[in-house]
Structures are given as C-alpha cells and as structure tokens.
Design a protein around this motif. Structure first.
Motif, PDB file in Angstrom:
ATOM      1  N   SER A 182      46.005  51.459  75.758  1.00 27.54           N
ATOM      2  CA  SER A 182      44.596  51.744  75.643  1.00 27.54           C
ATOM      3  C   SER A 182      43.872  52.115  76.580  1.00 27.54           C
ATOM      4  O   SER A 182      42.738  52.149  76.843  1.00 27.54           O
ATOM      5  N   LEU A 183      44.701  52.464  77.874  1.00 27.28           N
ATOM      6  CA  LEU A 183      44.223  53.147  78.918  1.00 27.28           C
ATOM      7  C   LEU A 183      43.411  54.276  78.790  1.00 27.28           C
ATOM      8  O   LEU A 183      43.758  55.204  77.976  1.00 27.28           O
ATOM      9  N   PRO A 184      42.220  54.445  79.251  1.00 27.69           N
ATOM     10  CA  PRO A 184      41.601  55.682  79.382  1.00 27.69           C
ATOM     11  C   PRO A 184      42.294  56.829  79.783  1.00 27.69           C
ATOM     12  O   PRO A 184      43.119  56.840  80.826  1.00 27.69           O
ATOM     13  N   SER A 185      42.470  57.965  79.198  1.00 30.78           N
ATOM     14  CA  SER A 185      43.294  59.051  79.424  1.00 30.78           C
ATOM     15  C   SER A 185      42.255  59.958  80.358  1.00 30.78           C
ATOM     16  O   SER A 185      42.859  61.127  80.542  1.00 30.78           O
ATOM     17  N   PHE A 186      41.423  59.609  80.979  1.00 22.97           N
ATOM     18  CA  PHE A 186      40.461  60.466  81.975  1.00 22.97           C
ATOM     19  C   PHE A 186      39.941  59.920  83.076  1.00 22.97           C
ATOM     20  O   PHE A 186      39.943  58.552  82.864  1.00 22.97           O
ATOM     21  N   VAL A 187      39.789  60.401  83.855  1.00 22.27           N
ATOM     22  CA  VAL A 187      38.890  59.788  85.026  1.00 22.27           C
ATOM     23  C   VAL A 187      37.492  60.313  85.087  1.00 22.27           C
ATOM     24  O   VAL A 187      37.165  61.283  84.953  1.00 22.27           O
ATOM     25  N   GLU A 188      36.544  59.330  85.177  1.00 25.26           N
ATOM     26  CA  GLU A 188      35.057  59.718  85.133  1.00 25.26           C
ATOM     27  C   GLU A 188      34.563  59.529  86.535  1.00 25.26           C
ATOM     28  O   GLU A 188      34.736  58.567  87.246  1.00 25.26           O
ATOM     29  N   LEU A 189      33.800  60.748  86.862  1.00 30.23           N
ATOM     30  CA  LEU A 189      33.233  60.633  88.400  1.00 30.23           C
ATOM     31  C   LEU A 189      31.610  61.078  87.966  1.00 30.23           C
ATOM     32  O   LEU A 189      31.444  61.648  87.160  1.00 30.23           O
ATOM     33  N   LYS A 190      30.882  60.192  89.058  1.00 28.60           N
ATOM     34  CA  LYS A 190      29.528  60.504  88.995  1.00 28.60           C
ATOM     35  C   LYS A 190      29.082  60.728  90.395  1.00 28.60           C
ATOM     36  O   LYS A 190      29.523  60.241  91.345  1.00 28.60           O
ATOM     37  N   GLY A 191      28.227  61.652  90.426  1.00 30.58           N
ATOM     38  CA  GLY A 191      27.735  62.323  91.751  1.00 30.58           C
ATOM     39  C   GLY A 191      26.341  62.881  91.603  1.00 30.58           C
ATOM     40  O   GLY A 191      25.779  63.046  90.636  1.00 30.58           O
ATOM     41  N   THR A 192      25.859  63.826  92.708  1.00 28.32           N
ATOM     42  CA  THR A 192      24.741  64.497  92.882  1.00 28.32           C
ATOM     43  C   THR A 192      25.185  66.210  93.439  1.00 28.32           C
ATOM     44  O   THR A 192      25.896  66.035  94.127  1.00 28.32           O
ATOM     45  N   LEU A 193      24.386  66.920  92.684  1.00 28.77           N
ATOM     46  CA  LEU A 193      24.874  68.190  93.048  1.00 28.77           C
ATOM     47  C   LEU A 193      24.049  68.522  94.513  1.00 28.77           C
ATOM     48  O   LEU A 193      22.882  68.365  94.867  1.00 28.77           O
ATOM     49  N   VAL A 194      24.621  69.310  95.052  1.00 25.87           N
ATOM     50  CA  VAL A 194      24.435  69.590  96.603  1.00 25.87           C
ATOM     51  C   VAL A 194      24.751  70.789  96.794  1.00 25.87           C
ATOM     52  O   VAL A 194      25.651  71.715  96.205  1.00 25.87           O
ATOM     53  N   SER A 195      23.944  71.556  97.760  1.00 28.58           N
ATOM     54  CA  SER A 195      24.023  72.804  98.114  1.00 28.58           C
ATOM     55  C   SER A 195      25.444  72.971  99.002  1.00 28.58           C
ATOM     56  O   SER A 195      25.512  72.279 100.100  1.00 28.58           O
ATOM     57  N   GLY A 196      26.142  73.970  98.909  1.00 27.72           N
ATOM     58  CA  GLY A 196      27.317  74.448  99.912  1.00 27.72           C
ATOM     59  C   GLY A 196      26.846  75.493 101.006  1.00 27.72           C
ATOM     60  O   GLY A 196      25.684  75.608 101.137  1.00 27.72           O
ATOM     61  N   MET A 197      27.883  75.647 101.626  1.00 29.69           N
ATOM     62  CA  MET A 197      27.363  76.616 102.819  1.00 29.69           C
ATOM     63  C   MET A 197      27.724  78.236 102.307  1.00 29.69           C
ATOM     64  O   MET A 197      27.770  79.083 103.200  1.00 29.69           O
ATOM     65  N   GLY A 198      27.885  78.267 100.973  1.00 34.09           N
ATOM     66  CA  GLY A 198      28.250  79.486 100.364  1.00 34.09           C
ATOM     67  C   GLY A 198      29.673  80.237 100.749  1.00 34.09           C
ATOM     68  O   GLY A 198      29.753  81.447 100.413  1.00 34.09           O
ATOM     69  N   GLU A 199      30.583  79.462 101.149  1.00 29.64           N
ATOM     70  CA  GLU A 199      31.869  79.967 101.448  1.00 29.64           C
ATOM     71  C   GLU A 199      32.796  79.845 100.131  1.00 29.64           C
ATOM     72  O   GLU A 199      33.571  80.675  99.966  1.00 29.64           O
ATOM     73  N   GLY A 200      32.463  79.092  99.126  1.00 35.18           N
ATOM     74  CA  GLY A 200      33.127  79.280  97.807  1.00 35.18           C
ATOM     75  C   GLY A 200      33.088  80.668  97.275  1.00 35.18           C
ATOM     76  O   GLY A 200      34.309  81.003  96.995  1.00 35.18           O
ATOM     77  N   ALA A 201      32.280  81.319  97.349  1.00 28.26           N
ATOM     78  CA  ALA A 201      31.961  82.613  96.570  1.00 28.26           C
ATOM     79  C   ALA A 201      32.987  83.380  97.440  1.00 28.26           C
ATOM     80  O   ALA A 201      33.649  84.307  96.578  1.00 28.26           O
ATOM     81  N   TYR A 202      32.958  83.451  98.422  1.00 27.76           N
ATOM     82  CA  TYR A 202      33.909  84.149  99.278  1.00 27.76           C
ATOM     83  C   TYR A 202      35.406  83.882  99.178  1.00 27.76           C
ATOM     84  O   TYR A 202      36.084  84.874  98.788  1.00 27.76           O
ATOM     85  N   TYR A 203      35.803  82.966  99.233  1.00 27.55           N
ATOM     86  CA  TYR A 203      37.035  82.578  99.017  1.00 27.55           C
ATOM     87  C   TYR A 203      37.648  82.710  97.770  1.00 27.55           C
ATOM     88  O   TYR A 203      38.734  83.140  97.554  1.00 27.55           O
ATOM     89  N   MET A 204      36.657  82.187  96.814  1.00 24.09           N
ATOM     90  CA  MET A 204      37.322  82.287  95.362  1.00 24.09           C
ATOM     91  C   MET A 204      37.308  83.905  94.852  1.00 24.09           C
ATOM     92  O   MET A 204      37.815  84.055  93.710  1.00 24.09           O
ATOM     93  N   GLY A 205      36.689  84.576  95.574  1.00 19.49           N
ATOM     94  CA  GLY A 205      36.567  86.026  95.249  1.00 19.49           C
ATOM     95  C   GLY A 205      37.817  86.880  95.729  1.00 19.49           C
ATOM     96  O   GLY A 205      37.902  87.985  95.476  1.00 19.49           O
ATOM     97  N   LEU A 206      38.532  86.369  96.674  1.00 18.93           N
ATOM     98  CA  LEU A 206      39.697  86.882  97.274  1.00 18.93           C
ATOM     99  C   LEU A 206      40.833  87.264  96.369  1.00 18.93           C
ATOM    100  O   LEU A 206      41.111  86.498  95.479  1.00 18.93           O
ATOM    101  N   SER A 207      41.265  88.398  96.358  1.00 18.85           N
ATOM    102  CA  SER A 207      42.201  88.857  95.356  1.00 18.85           C
ATOM    103  C   SER A 207      43.442  88.050  95.331  1.00 18.85           C
ATOM    104  O   SER A 207      44.186  87.901  94.255  1.00 18.85           O
ATOM    105  N   GLY A 208      44.085  87.499  96.328  1.00 11.58           N
ATOM    106  CA  GLY A 208      44.968  86.673  96.472  1.00 11.58           C
ATOM    107  C   GLY A 208      44.710  85.506  95.630  1.00 11.58           C
ATOM    108  O   GLY A 208      45.803  84.663  94.973  1.00 11.58           O
ATOM    109  N   TYR A 209      43.674  85.105  95.416  1.00 10.66           N
ATOM    110  CA  TYR A 209      43.338  84.036  94.390  1.00 10.66           C
ATOM    111  C   TYR A 209      42.943  84.592  93.048  1.00 10.66           C
ATOM    112  O   TYR A 209      43.243  83.935  91.933  1.00 10.66           O
ATOM    113  N   THR A 210      42.217  85.449  93.082  1.00 10.90           N
ATOM    114  CA  THR A 210      41.704  85.816  91.684  1.00 10.90           C
ATOM    115  C   THR A 210      42.690  86.368  90.754  1.00 10.90           C
ATOM    116  O   THR A 210      42.852  86.175  89.514  1.00 10.90           O
TER     117      THR A 210
END
Length: 227
Positions: free
Chosen positions: A90-118
């Motif tokens: 009967s264990l839950p089959s998921f982990v539930e997390l709660k938090g608050t949306l915060v702004s980052g430094m904009g680095e995510g868009a750069y890194y996630m857009g690298l061809s090695g990742y995409t």
C-alpha cells in the motif's frame, strides 16, 4: 492470549531460517546472540520468554539446546508477515513535493539548448524541452530530504559531453506532474549552482505560461518512483 513481542521477532525469524518450523534445531545462545546482534544473555532471555509464552519448545540436554517453533509461534509470524505485506503493497508509488516558484539566473535556457543535450533529449525523452528550466524552492525540510533519494534512483540519463573546450555534466530525468495538470520532468544535475532547496523542472511547453504561474506561486509536484 499473549501477543508476540517486537524484541522476539528476530529470534523467531532466525529459528525459522534454520528449519525450526518442522524440526528441533540445535543452537547455542552465543550463536543466536551473534546472529540477532544481541548479547548471549539477551538471546538466552529471549528463548526463555518465548518458551514461557508457548511460542517455542525447548529440549535441553546439558549444554545442548534444541528448539522448535510451536504452531502458536508460527501463526504469529504468519500474521506479522501478512501485516507487513499489506503495508508494503500500500506504499504510495510517488513522491510528493511542495514549494514555491522562484526565478533563476537564466542559465537553464542556455544549457538546455546545447546540441549535446537537445539531441539526447529528443532521442531519450521524445522531445526537446522548452528553453529554460522552472525553478522551485522546497521550503520545508521534509521535501528537501525527500528529494535526495533521486540521487541514487535510475532516471532517464542524458550523458555528459564535451564541446572541445569544456565538459558538461550528465542530467537525470524523472517523469513528474505539476499541480496535477502539467506533465514535466524533474531533472537531477551532476553540476548545479543551486543549493539542496532548489529543484528544476523541464517540459515540452512553457510551464509558467501553461500553468499561469508567477514568482511566488505555490507548486505541488508528484514524481512516480521508477520501478
């Protein structure tokens, strides 16, 4: 009716492993104590208490002790096994997390857009994520601790790569759902500038726009545990 005490469970488990359900098995209190990680005196006391409560039968011949589990003792262990099985299933089959949306430094868009990742995202999760990551601050310690288990779990792994000038770390992706409506991925990074209170999410769509989210929005995330 006398119920089985918690401190006796390991003793009965050890006896069962030695075949004491059907047979009298020879044991010593020192070997019993070693196997249940208790002192010889504690092991001797366990055997005495189990015998007094009719969970085991003992035959003592000098220094030799032979022990057999009674039907009452075995029945109690079966009940315990059934309770544990039900609880584990009967264990839950998921982990539930709660938090608050915060702004980052904009680095995510750069890194996630690298061809090695995409290229790897396309082949391994089926799409190239919307540029950038959604940063969520886990405000409570219970969620900050819960997220740590994903460091050792197997997600979809985007391998590290080099562009000839620098090496970029691996990324592990876990299926997630934000606010019970938006499909996304929790990403665990080999390298990050964030502390343990910040997690990052990616999606095929702009999560902020799709979820009508803004700085300070309360976030709930459910992450299925990989089987």
């Amino acid at each position: 009716m006398t119920e089985l005490k918690i401190q006796h469970i390991l003793t009965l488990s050890y006896l069962l492993s030695k075949g004491a359900k059907h047979n009298y098995v020879s044991i010593t209190t020192s070997s019993l104590g070693k196997n249940i990680k208790k002192s010889q005196q504690a092991a001797s006391k366990h055997l005495l208490e189990l015998e007094q409560n009719q969970f085991i039968e003992r035959i003592i011949n000098g220094r030799n002790i032979s022990v057999k589990i009674t039907s009452k003792g075995f029945s109690e262990m079966v009940k315990l096994s059934a309770i544990l099985k039900k609880s584990l299933e009967s264990l839950p089959s998921f982990v539930e997390l709660k938090g608050t949306l915060v702004s980052g430094m904009g680095e995510g868009a750069y890194y996630m857009g690298l061809s090695g990742y995409t290229k790897q995202f396309k082949s391994k999760i089926g799409y190239v994520p919307f540029p950038g990551t959604l940063n969520v601050r886990l405000d409570q310690k219970i969620y900050q601790e819960a997220i740590k288990q994903f460091d050792t779990l197997d997600g979809v792994k985007i391998e590290s790569f080099s562009d000839g000038m620098r090496t970029y770390g691996w990324v592990k992706c876990f299926q997630a759902k934000l606010n019970n409506s938006i499909n996304c991925k929790l990403i665990i990074l080999e390298r990050t500038h964030h502390d343990d209170s910040i997690i990052e999410l990616i999606s095929k769509v702009c999560i902020r726009k799709s979820g009508k989210l803004k700085e300070g929005s309360k976030i709930s995330i459910k992450i299925p545990i990989p089987s």
